[in-house]
Design a protein around this motif. Structure first.
Motif, PDB file in Angstrom:
ATOM      1  N   VAL A  26       0.863  -1.186   0.000  1.00 38.99           N
ATOM      2  CA  VAL A  26       0.000   0.000   0.000  1.00 38.99           C
ATOM      3  C   VAL A  26       0.893   1.227   0.000  1.00 38.99           C
ATOM      4  CG1 VAL A  26      -1.832   1.270   1.181  1.00 38.99           C
ATOM      5  CG2 VAL A  26      -1.743  -1.230   1.353  1.00 38.99           C
ATOM      6  N   ALA A  28       0.835   5.612  -0.626  1.00 37.35           N
ATOM      7  CA  ALA A  28      -0.025   6.783  -0.766  1.00 37.35           C
ATOM      8  C   ALA A  28       0.754   8.049  -1.066  1.00 37.35           C
ATOM      9  CB  ALA A  28      -0.856   6.972   0.492  1.00 37.35           C
ATOM     10  N   ASP A  29       0.123   8.919  -1.850  1.00 39.38           N
ATOM     11  CA  ASP A  29       0.679  10.238  -2.176  1.00 39.38           C
ATOM     12  C   ASP A  29      -0.446  11.251  -2.096  1.00 39.38           C
ATOM     13  OD1 ASP A  29       2.457   8.409  -4.376  1.00 39.38           O
ATOM     14  OD2 ASP A  29       3.519  10.083  -3.412  1.00 39.38           O
ATOM     15  N   THR A  30      -0.081  12.533  -2.111  1.00 38.65           N
ATOM     16  CA  THR A  30      -1.111  13.555  -2.274  1.00 38.65           C
ATOM     17  C   THR A  30      -0.808  14.388  -3.516  1.00 38.65           C
ATOM     18  OG1 THR A  30       0.091  15.003  -0.771  1.00 38.65           O
ATOM     19  CG2 THR A  30      -1.697  13.729   0.170  1.00 38.65           C
ATOM     20  N   TRP A  65      -9.004  10.296  -4.174  1.00 37.82           N
ATOM     21  CA  TRP A  65      -9.996  10.792  -3.209  1.00 37.82           C
ATOM     22  C   TRP A  65      -9.840  12.283  -3.017  1.00 37.82           C
ATOM     23  CZ3 TRP A  65     -13.828   8.040  -0.596  1.00 37.82           C
ATOM     24  CH2 TRP A  65     -14.469   8.716   0.453  1.00 37.82           C
ATOM     25  N   MET A  67     -10.313  15.469  -0.928  1.00 38.32           N
ATOM     26  CA  MET A  67     -10.445  15.651   0.524  1.00 38.32           C
ATOM     27  C   MET A  67     -11.520  16.697   0.871  1.00 38.32           C
ATOM     28  SD  MET A  67      -8.316  13.476   1.798  1.00 38.32           S
ATOM     29  CE  MET A  67      -8.231  14.008   3.527  1.00 38.32           C
ATOM     30  N   GLN A 161      -4.075   6.586  -3.302  1.00 32.49           N
ATOM     31  CA  GLN A 161      -3.534   5.392  -2.646  1.00 32.49           C
ATOM     32  C   GLN A 161      -3.544   4.235  -3.627  1.00 32.49           C
ATOM     33  OE1 GLN A 161      -4.104   4.601   1.628  1.00 32.49           O
ATOM     34  NE2 GLN A 161      -5.314   2.844   0.980  1.00 32.49           N
ATOM     35  N   MET A 163      -2.726   0.197  -4.208  1.00 33.97           N
ATOM     36  CA  MET A 163      -2.761  -0.985  -3.359  1.00 33.97           C
ATOM     37  C   MET A 163      -2.760  -2.213  -4.253  1.00 33.97           C
ATOM     38  SD  MET A 163      -5.713  -1.417  -0.522  1.00 33.97           S
ATOM     39  CE  MET A 163      -6.534  -2.983  -0.339  1.00 33.97           C
TER      40      MET A 163
ATOM     41  N   ALA B  14      -3.914  12.476   7.489  1.00 29.07           N
ATOM     42  CA  ALA B  14      -3.867  11.490   6.404  1.00 29.07           C
ATOM     43  C   ALA B  14      -3.169  12.090   5.198  1.00 29.07           C
ATOM     44  CB  ALA B  14      -5.273  11.071   6.017  1.00 29.07           C
ATOM     45  N   GLY B  15      -1.830  11.997   5.177  1.00 24.54           N
ATOM     46  CA  GLY B  15      -1.116  12.563   4.034  1.00 24.54           C
ATOM     47  C   GLY B  15      -0.490  11.459   3.221  1.00 24.54           C
ATOM     48  N   ALA B  16       0.608  11.772   2.597  1.00 26.02           N
ATOM     49  CA  ALA B  16       1.332  10.749   1.848  1.00 26.02           C
ATOM     50  C   ALA B  16       1.880   9.739   2.855  1.00 26.02           C
ATOM     51  CB  ALA B  16       2.473  11.388   1.073  1.00 26.02           C
ATOM     52  N   ALA B  17       2.148   8.528   2.405  1.00 25.25           N
ATOM     53  CA  ALA B  17       2.653   7.515   3.330  1.00 25.25           C
ATOM     54  C   ALA B  17       3.582   6.584   2.576  1.00 25.25           C
ATOM     55  CB  ALA B  17       1.501   6.722   3.933  1.00 25.25           C
ATOM     56  N   ALA B  19       5.495   3.306   1.379  1.00 25.77           N
ATOM     57  CA  ALA B  19       4.874   2.019   1.073  1.00 25.77           C
ATOM     58  C   ALA B  19       4.977   1.079   2.253  1.00 25.77           C
ATOM     59  CB  ALA B  19       5.535   1.392  -0.140  1.00 25.77           C
ATOM     60  N   LYS B  20       3.874   0.397   2.518  1.00 23.86           N
ATOM     61  CA  LYS B  20       3.853  -0.614   3.568  1.00 23.86           C
ATOM     62  C   LYS B  20       3.488  -1.929   2.912  1.00 23.86           C
ATOM     63  CE  LYS B  20       2.788   2.692   7.176  1.00 23.86           C
ATOM     64  NZ  LYS B  20       3.034   3.860   6.297  1.00 23.86           N
ATOM     65  N   GLU B  59      -3.703  -0.045   6.953  1.00 22.10           N
ATOM     66  CA  GLU B  59      -3.558   0.627   5.656  1.00 22.10           C
ATOM     67  C   GLU B  59      -4.344  -0.172   4.625  1.00 22.10           C
ATOM     68  OE1 GLU B  59      -1.725   3.489   5.615  1.00 22.10           O
ATOM     69  OE2 GLU B  59      -1.231   3.126   7.721  1.00 22.10           O
ATOM     70  N   GLY B  60      -5.241   0.485   3.926  1.00 22.09           N
ATOM     71  CA  GLY B  60      -6.005  -0.242   2.916  1.00 22.09           C
ATOM     72  C   GLY B  60      -7.226   0.533   2.482  1.00 22.09           C
ATOM     73  N   ALA B 130     -13.564   3.994   0.410  1.00 18.83           N
ATOM     74  CA  ALA B 130     -12.673   5.001   0.983  1.00 18.83           C
ATOM     75  C   ALA B 130     -11.328   4.382   1.320  1.00 18.83           C
ATOM     76  CB  ALA B 130     -13.306   5.597   2.241  1.00 18.83           C
ATOM     77  N   GLN B 131     -10.325   5.218   1.477  1.00 18.08           N
ATOM     78  CA  GLN B 131      -8.998   4.756   1.883  1.00 18.08           C
ATOM     79  C   GLN B 131      -8.950   4.638   3.408  1.00 18.08           C
ATOM     80  OE1 GLN B 131      -6.266   7.652   0.311  1.00 18.08           O
ATOM     81  NE2 GLN B 131      -7.248   7.647  -1.698  1.00 18.08           N
ATOM     82  N   VAL B 132      -8.048   3.768   3.867  1.00 17.41           N
ATOM     83  CA  VAL B 132      -7.791   3.627   5.297  1.00 17.41           C
ATOM     84  C   VAL B 132      -6.303   3.849   5.518  1.00 17.41           C
ATOM     85  CG1 VAL B 132      -7.757   2.025   7.271  1.00 17.41           C
ATOM     86  CG2 VAL B 132      -9.686   2.003   5.656  1.00 17.41           C
ATOM     87  N   THR B 133      -5.952   4.716   6.439  1.00 17.68           N
ATOM     88  CA  THR B 133      -4.562   4.857   6.829  1.00 17.68           C
ATOM     89  C   THR B 133      -4.481   5.118   8.327  1.00 17.68           C
ATOM     90  OG1 THR B 133      -2.415   5.853   6.265  1.00 17.68           O
ATOM     91  CG2 THR B 133      -4.289   7.350   6.394  1.00 17.68           C
ATOM     92  N   VAL B 138      -9.940   7.676   5.592  1.00 16.33           N
ATOM     93  CA  VAL B 138      -9.446   8.980   5.154  1.00 16.33           C
ATOM     94  C   VAL B 138     -10.642   9.844   4.785  1.00 16.33           C
ATOM     95  CG1 VAL B 138      -8.212  10.180   3.310  1.00 16.33           C
ATOM     96  CG2 VAL B 138      -7.258   8.089   4.312  1.00 16.33           C
ATOM     97  N   LEU B 139     -10.854  10.910   5.524  1.00 13.87           N
ATOM     98  CA  LEU B 139     -11.947  11.842   5.257  1.00 13.87           C
ATOM     99  C   LEU B 139     -11.433  13.243   5.514  1.00 13.87           C
ATOM    100  CD1 LEU B 139     -14.823   9.955   7.111  1.00 13.87           C
ATOM    101  CD2 LEU B 139     -14.735  10.388   4.638  1.00 13.87           C
ATOM    102  N   GLY B 140     -11.799  14.170   4.627  1.00 14.10           N
ATOM    103  CA  GLY B 140     -11.458  15.570   4.850  1.00 14.10           C
ATOM    104  C   GLY B 140     -12.249  16.121   6.024  1.00 14.10           C
TER     105      GLY B 140
END
Lengths: 166, 166, 166
Positions: A26, A28-30, A65, A67, A161, A163, B14-17, B19-20, B59-60, B130-133, B138-140
């Motif tokens: 997984v 993620a970027d913005t 997504w 925001m 994101q 995945m 909830a920004g960039a992350a 890779a996991k 994450e997902g 929706a994304q999960v982190t 992830v919600l604005g």
């Protein structure tokens, strides 16, 4: 002004694919965008293709997504004439000045006068989940990922994101 | 009556992350709601945040799926005035009483007189992904996950599936 | 002509499910359809259920993606009367002949006169992401996955990607 629609070109065709398996990755970027007009359509496709290619994910999905509540994300063609038609149909379906309660200070503490923006975003949608194969998003030849600024100009953020299997 | 919009607060931004990676976990729950009115907007966000936090997925993605054809799921703000505007625009776009064939016993064996409900749900959509982190959706800040009952009052079920890395 | 709506029958009920874990499997297929009319609603559900059952994925998601800009994918009932109502509301919201710029050769190099098709597809959506459990898509009893041809007749392709735990 261009009469053409932008073509999407993948490096490899996106057809059926034998099952692949592996550990889940997984990433993620913005994407941040400063919009210039109240209603503005922006083509995100090239940015998105670069993000997916750089993510390391080969087979899976990508979520784009918004925001925000007044900024939409949807699929269509990128053509100047069609984008003028999109803005016209949005005004036809949801009039900007129609005494919306969200714009009425007796009922709402929002002073942006953007009820139309919320309602139009509701109809267009705030996110997309696309497939990824061969390390790129799956898009038809004429499909572009478009962002609709509906209450600009302002700064907008989308979280992307990816995945899937590396 | 409140003039405000409900704010969404995540525990972490909830920004960039980076890779996991890990094994895929899939966890599902259902949300059941008894609605009270024919057209009713219900904020599902708190219920959804609790389900995602309890799922074990860090994450997902999370899919929120209405199991019905006349009950929609979409993103917008939770504000009384805006929700009145949403109901108004739905009636403008799809009139309740417009001699729909789905409501005509000569053409349809459905006796609920709910053609408008089907058509409005079609425009709003029946699901969100929706994304999960960091173990949360992830919600604005102003985004809420809303359910639109369009043919109530009745019992409604939504299936919520969280999928990702633990 | 049938007055009924087609019922969706899963082999097992789709409720809450304890967390499952395993390696990620991604499997993709394409569905190709030759449409016969300019505006046509086609029920994809049986084809989709067969693809998911054959994919080997037990718990996860399935993405159904139209590869086109004038062909939509959405959830609703499959009933002749309702489908007549859907076509009527699409014409009400987006008139076919309304001097759209996309149809104007002075502004657009597209000669298909299909501005309405693009705008209607924008409102309906081009893809769905459904849940998969017990090796089948999660669909309520009355939910069908429908494709809307909006600029036919022509050949259409949808890419179906199933992703999850085997």
């Amino acid at each position: 002004m261009s009469k053409s629609s932008t073509v999407t070109v993948r490096e490899t065709p996106a057809g059926a694919a034998a099952a692949k398996t592996g550990a889940l990755v997984v990433h993620a970027d913005t994407i941040t965008i400063e919009t210039d007009e109240r209603i503005q359509l922006i083509d995100l496709t090239d940015r998105l293709m670069a993000l997916v290619r750089g993510s390391g994910v080969r087979e899976g999905i990508v979520s784009v997504w918004s925001m925000h509540t007044t900024c939409a994300v949807f699929i269509n063609e990128a053509q100047v004439a069609l984008h003028a038609d999109i803005k016209r149909v949005l005004e036809q379906m949801v009039a900007r000045d129609a005494e919306w309660l969200h714009n009425d200070p007796d009922h709402s503490d929002c002073d942006r006068m953007n009820a139309d923006s919320h309602l139009r975003a509701m109809l267009l949608g705030h996110s997309l989940t696309a497939q990824v194969t061969g390390g790129e998003p799956v898009l038809g030849q004429w499909q572009r990922i478009l962002m609709a600024e509906l209450d600009g100009p302002r700064a907008r953020t989308l979280r992307v994101q990816v995945m899937g299997i590396a």
